[in-house]
Design a protein around this motif. Structure first.
Motif, PDB file in Angstrom:
ATOM      1  N   ARG A 101       0.815  -1.201   0.000  1.00 58.12           N
ATOM      2  CA  ARG A 101       0.000   0.000   0.000  1.00 58.12           C
ATOM      3  C   ARG A 101       0.856   1.261   0.000  1.00 58.12           C
ATOM      4  O   ARG A 101       0.397   2.316  -0.392  1.00 58.12           O
ATOM      5  N   ASP A 102       2.093   1.183   0.528  1.00 64.39           N
ATOM      6  CA  ASP A 102       2.956   2.351   0.630  1.00 64.39           C
ATOM      7  C   ASP A 102       4.223   2.159  -0.186  1.00 64.39           C
ATOM      8  O   ASP A 102       4.606   1.040  -0.524  1.00 64.39           O
ATOM      9  N   CYS A 103       4.881   3.281  -0.462  1.00 62.35           N
ATOM     10  CA  CYS A 103       6.134   3.266  -1.212  1.00 62.35           C
ATOM     11  C   CYS A 103       7.260   3.821  -0.344  1.00 62.35           C
ATOM     12  O   CYS A 103       7.027   4.468   0.674  1.00 62.35           O
ATOM     13  N   GLU A 104       8.481   3.553  -0.810  1.00 58.88           N
ATOM     14  CA  GLU A 104       9.663   4.064  -0.120  1.00 58.88           C
ATOM     15  C   GLU A 104      10.502   4.848  -1.105  1.00 58.88           C
ATOM     16  O   GLU A 104      10.711   4.425  -2.233  1.00 58.88           O
ATOM     17  N   ARG A 125       3.270  15.781  -1.563  1.00 61.90           N
ATOM     18  CA  ARG A 125       2.561  14.937  -2.540  1.00 61.90           C
ATOM     19  C   ARG A 125       1.435  15.718  -3.176  1.00 61.90           C
ATOM     20  O   ARG A 125       0.618  16.327  -2.491  1.00 61.90           O
ATOM     21  N   THR A 133      -7.811  10.886  -1.964  1.00 65.72           N
ATOM     22  CA  THR A 133      -6.785  11.070  -0.936  1.00 65.72           C
ATOM     23  C   THR A 133      -6.411  12.542  -0.849  1.00 65.72           C
ATOM     24  O   THR A 133      -6.572  13.291  -1.806  1.00 65.72           O
ATOM     25  N   GLY A 149      10.022   5.955   4.223  1.00 63.20           N
ATOM     26  CA  GLY A 149       8.962   4.997   3.935  1.00 63.20           C
ATOM     27  C   GLY A 149       7.587   5.557   4.246  1.00 63.20           C
ATOM     28  O   GLY A 149       7.422   6.674   4.719  1.00 63.20           O
ATOM     29  N   GLY A 150       6.582   4.743   3.979  1.00 64.84           N
ATOM     30  CA  GLY A 150       5.201   5.113   4.282  1.00 64.84           C
ATOM     31  C   GLY A 150       4.630   6.183   3.384  1.00 64.84           C
ATOM     32  O   GLY A 150       3.752   6.933   3.801  1.00 64.84           O
ATOM     33  N   LEU A 151       5.120   6.271   2.133  1.00 64.73           N
ATOM     34  CA  LEU A 151       4.645   7.297   1.211  1.00 64.73           C
ATOM     35  C   LEU A 151       3.562   6.729   0.305  1.00 64.73           C
ATOM     36  O   LEU A 151       3.702   5.638  -0.260  1.00 64.73           O
ATOM     37  N   ALA A 152       2.495   7.468   0.138  1.00 62.97           N
ATOM     38  CA  ALA A 152       1.412   7.036  -0.742  1.00 62.97           C
ATOM     39  C   ALA A 152       1.825   7.203  -2.199  1.00 62.97           C
ATOM     40  O   ALA A 152       2.659   8.053  -2.524  1.00 62.97           O
ATOM     41  N   TRP A 156       5.515  13.155  -6.025  1.00 65.95           N
ATOM     42  CA  TRP A 156       6.114  13.769  -4.837  1.00 65.95           C
ATOM     43  C   TRP A 156       7.146  14.798  -5.267  1.00 65.95           C
ATOM     44  O   TRP A 156       7.976  14.548  -6.138  1.00 65.95           O
ATOM     45  N   LEU A 176       2.807   1.731  -6.978  1.00 63.84           N
ATOM     46  CA  LEU A 176       2.843   0.498  -6.195  1.00 63.84           C
ATOM     47  C   LEU A 176       3.490  -0.655  -6.947  1.00 63.84           C
ATOM     48  O   LEU A 176       3.827  -1.674  -6.346  1.00 63.84           O
TER      49      LEU A 176
END
Length: 660
Positions: A101-104, A125, A133, A149-152, A156, A176
């Motif tokens: 679900r998240d990107c790094e 973002r 979102t 980490g934890g980037l939608a 960006w 993703l």
């Protein structure tokens, strides 16, 4: 902050504030802390990863919160305009990752400059229309590289938000399918320090070294010195190009240490982070060379006896006695110190270990004998210093029990001909100082005073003057708070509406004295009371600044027998006298120092402005001055341009100027 009010002469003021605590801007003070040695995986031109032992911005070894770790973020706090977008610039090939679900995103500093302390960057973002979102914004810090980490998924944008760093905003799209990507950031310092570290004997470049950038200055009315950043580096061909962010002081120096070599520190250089400093080749001497370096003995000039417990410091040969002062039992000076200090042993001997071809001068200080500046000596054993006792001043402070219990009183500053000396009070509030020449001396009691904003600042509390004869031993008693049976001076400052002044102080200056002698804190309503007796002639100085120092005033009221004071001294600073904005490269310069100098008026007013106005721009780069008398003033941005402006409070709206 009020610099004119604690003490009139600039040197005496710097001495006074130097005896206090260091400003809270510095949380990374000088410490001998271990650092992780470079490992085999540290390639050429790379820096060792930060360890707990390496002092760094945001990672105080004394327990301050560390910067956000991988995957963490903190709220955006540093405003500023982003650079021009560079969509796709610096984008590397995506790295394979498991769908989720998240990107790094891995951020890589790629400008070729090394950050001695972490720099702040913004990640923003841009949410696609209709995807449900919200826009997201985060701020992180990095030195060389940082995985976030934890980037939608989405586009960006990454912008530099560190003061004194610059670079175009970079952008990329995360999705993703790959989950991870890396982005090169061409951010660079506005004012880097560049040079090479060499072996002094062979001229060959050093392979690795630890670089520490230090800053000093008067901040918030107090003298401060400490580290801006520290890195252990691999040096390709001995070369380095480093930078730091916000600079709270106005002078800086670079210190280099390497295994097997003597430490080397550059002289203090005027620097606010906006000017490039080219150091050229810096030659480090090998440690443990034959000859032992600079060493010697300190003896009493009258008896010939060895003197133990004498502080000895090497200074530049250009140093004059008036360039020196003491900070507690340490020695400071206007000219660069060599960075070495020693205490004499019971035989009066000391060893500084300095080597090299250039001569130095030695300064010795002991409270019983005062301070002495020797003639130039070579860096070798056999130096000899004489300390004469001359006149001796012994004193004590009689203080109310509440003052004594609150540890308000700190030290006594003695100034006159020659170096100014600040002597700490002992547990019984007593002090002793020798080595004084015959003549008139100003003795100022220093301690902490509660200001209108609730904070305590170190300041002069009362002043006495003594006349000494050569060879005399004189006793002095100071009473605090001062007691007088005669009425003093009541005053009121009419303050501007909507402006909160947290630092407000009044001082009385008698015509025949070299500085103010009575002081009082001004409350938030502008009222104050100076102890009596009220002189027939004098000058009343009142100054103040807001908490961020972007709004400040200084005002002077003079009286004599032809212009007597009334029952209440009223000073009006309600209307702005001058407004300004500081810019750097066309962008508002936030938290930038502003220099103010009066080019008209008498000597009292010129000195009041020079020492009484300590101004810093706000987050929008703006500042406002109140209370200025009509006349000509020179206004400048620290490290930038200066402009001359005419001020006439009765001639219409306050002038506005832009400082580039």
């Amino acid at each position: 902050m009020l610099r004119i009010l604690p003490a009139a002469p600039l040197r005496a003021l710097v001495v006074a504030v130097a005896c206090g605590l260091l400003a809270l801007w510095f949380v990374r003070l000088f410490q001998d802390v271990p650092s992780r040695p470079l490992s085999a995986r540290d390639g050429p031109g790379t820096a060792a990863e930060p360890s707990e032992g390496i002092a760094q911005v945001g990672s105080d070894p004394r327990g301050a919160p560390a910067p956000p770790g991988p995957g963490e973020s903190r709220p955006l706090e540093v405003p500023g305009a982003p650079g021009a977008p560079g969509i796709g610039a610096g984008l590397r090939s995506p790295e394979p990752a498991s769908p989720g679900r998240d990107c790094e995103l891995t951020l890589v500093l790629s400008s070729g400059f090394t950050a001695l302390a972490p720099i702040a960057v913004d990640l923003r973002r841009e949410a696609p229309d209709g995807d449900g979102t919200a826009r997201a914004q985060r701020q992180v810090t990095l030195r060389d590289r940082r995985a976030v980490g934890g980037l939608a998924p989405g586009i960006w944008r990454v912008a530099c938000r560190e003061r004194n760093w610059r670079g175009e905003e970079q952008s990329l799209e995360l999705d993703l399918r790959n989950g991870a990507a890396s982005l090169e950031l061409p951010f660079e310092p506005v004012g880097p320090w560049v040079g090479r570290a060499l072996d002094a004997d062979t001229g060959l470049p050093l392979a690795r070294a630890t670089l520490v950038l230090e800053s000093r200055g008067v901040l918030g009315g107090e003298s401060a010195q400490g580290e801006l950043g520290r890195r252990e580096l691999v040096l390709p061909d001995g070369g380095f190009a480093v930078g730091c962010g916000a600079v709270p002081g106005n002078e800086a120096r670079l210190c280099i240490t390497a295994e097997g070599y003597e430490a080397l520190c550059t002289p203090w250089i005027p620097w606010d982070g906006s000017v490039r400093v080219d150091l050229g080749d810096l030659a480090l001497l090998r440690a443990g060379l034959a000859g032992g370096g600079l060493a010697g003995r300190v003896i009493d000039a009258d008896t010939g006896a060895a003197l133990a417990g004498v502080r000895v410091v090497a200074v530049d040969v250009r140093t004059r006695p008036e360039d020196l002062w003491t900070d507690g039992f340490a020695i400071s000076g206007a000219e660069p110190l060599e960075g070495r200090s020693a205490l004499t042993d019971p035989s009066g001997e000391f060893a500084l270990g300095l080597r090299g071809p250039d001569p130095v001068r030695l300064v010795a200080f002991r409270s019983s004998h005062g301070m002495s500046l020797g003639e130039p000596v070579i860096r070798a054993p056999g130096a000899r210093l004489l300390l004469a006792r001359r006149s001796l001043l012994r004193g004590r402070v009689l203080a109310d029990e509440g003052v004594r219990g609150a540890a308000v009183l700190q030290s006594v500053l003695v100034s006159g001909e020659g170096p100014s000396v600040c002597v700490p009070l002992n547990a019984d509030l007593e002090f002793e100082l020798g080595g004084l020449a015959g003549g008139r001396w100003r003795v100022a009691l220093q301690g902490f005073e509660v200001q209108a904003g609730g904070q305590s600042v170190l300041a002069e509390l009362l002043v006495e003057h003594v006349e000494l004869r050569e060879g005399e031993v004189q006793e002095l008693t100071l009473r605090y708070p001062p007691v007088s049976s005669e009425p003093g001076l009541l005053g009121r400052v009419l303050l501007p509406e909507g402006v909160s002044f947290s630092l407000l102080r009044a001082a009385l200056w008698l015509p025949a004295e070299s500085g103010p002698s009575r002081f009082a804190a001004v409350d938030s309503a502008g009222d104050f009371s100076l102890p009596g007796p009220l002189p027939r002639a004098g000058r009343l100085f009142v100054g103040g600044s807001s908490q961020d120092q972007s709004r400040a005033f200084v005002v002077v009221l003079a009286w004599d027998e032809t212009r007597p004071l009334g029952a209440l001294a009223v000073l009006d600073v309600r209307e702005p006298a001058l407004r300004g904005e500081a810019r750097r490269d066309g962008v508002p310069a936030a938290r930038c120092g502003v220099l103010v100098a009066a080019r008209s008026g008498d000597a009292f007013w010129t000195q009041a402005v020079a020492e009484g106005l300590d101004v810093t721009t706000d987050e929008q780069g703006r500042f406002t001055l109140y209370g200025l008398a009509p006349g000509t003033y020179e206004i400048g941005r620290l490290g930038g341009s200066r402009r001359t402006v005419e001020v006439d409070p009765l001639g219409g709206p306050a002038p506005e100027l832009v400082l580039e």
